[in-house]
Design a protein around this motif. Structure first.
Motif: not given
Length: 241
Positions: A154, A188, A192, A200-201, A203, A211, A229, A233, A236
């Protein structure tokens, strides 16, 4: 573009000879190479991380963990790194395909053979790296650096400091989140909150407006962004199934 190279060889003279040939190639073709040499496979595997190296030159006949077994463990960590086996044992060559070796260098290494193999390989690596890397501005008058977006967990802004949290480091940038948002892969990453862009991968959990990243960090999702958001997700995750 800098190519990171690992040489795993228990005989120092052989390791030095290979690096010398690589240096000759680097100077002749005006390339940028960075090397790290390991005297055995155990030390190499201890520090090896995904996408740490572009090229690995691995001796097969080593004491302790041999090159074939080390390559099997390496592939569990990084299935994509390009592997050259360096060997004087021709009977092992066929086994290299079990661990997806790109090619073989026969001892003693010969410059003309190495030159041919690298000249075929490097355009592929350049294309591969240019696709996976994103360019960032590290300082007002500082360098431009390349970061693989797959390694970014992030990005956050604290006061006027923009920090990229990767899988192995924290990188401070002289860019706003608005600027960064435009250059990241949009399927990707999602912003947020006004101060966070999340990959996103990474999370692992969503709880109300929190999150969670797989490594334990908790980021807040703003109320106005929550619906979009969650849609991003779900989209994704749907693409990954």
């Amino acid at each position: 573009m800098i190519f990171n190279i690992a040489v795993v060889e228990d005989e120092e003279a052989e390791s030095d000879a290979l690096v010398s040939l690589l240096e000759r190639y680097r100077k002749e073709y005006q390339m940028s190479f960075s090397y790290k040499c390991f005297e055995n496979a155990f030390l190499f595997l201890q520090e090896f991380k995904q996408k740490q190296y572009d090229l690995v030159f691995m001796d097969i006949n080593m004491p302790g963990i041999n090159g074939l077994d080390a390559a099997k463990d390496m592939r569990k960590i990084d299935p994509d790194v390009v592997l050259f086996f360096v060997t004087d044992l021709a009977q092992y060559a066929i086994k290299g395909y079990e661990v997806e070796a790109y090619d073989f260098i026969v001892k003693p290494a010969n410059y003309s053979h190495l030159q041919l193999k690298l000249t075929r390989l490097l355009p592929f690596l350049e294309k591969k790296n240019s696709v996976r890397q994103v360019m960032f501005n590290k300082g007002k008058n500082g360098p431009i650096i390349a970061i693989d977006p797959n390694e970014i967990k992030y990005i956050e802004v604290i006061s006027h400091d923009t920090i990229v949290h990767t899988t192995h480091d924290e990188i401070h940038l002289h860019q706003s989140l608005n600027e960064i948002e435009k250059i990241l892969p949009e399927n990707s990453f999602f912003r947020c909150n006004y101060c966070y862009i999340v990959n996103l991968k990474f999370i692992s959990k969503i709880e109300k407006y929190d999150c969670y990243i797989g490594t334990g960090e908790k980021l807040q999702i703003s109320h106005p962004r929550k619906k979009n958001f969650m849609a991003a997700l779900m989209n994704y995750l749907g693409e990954k199934i």
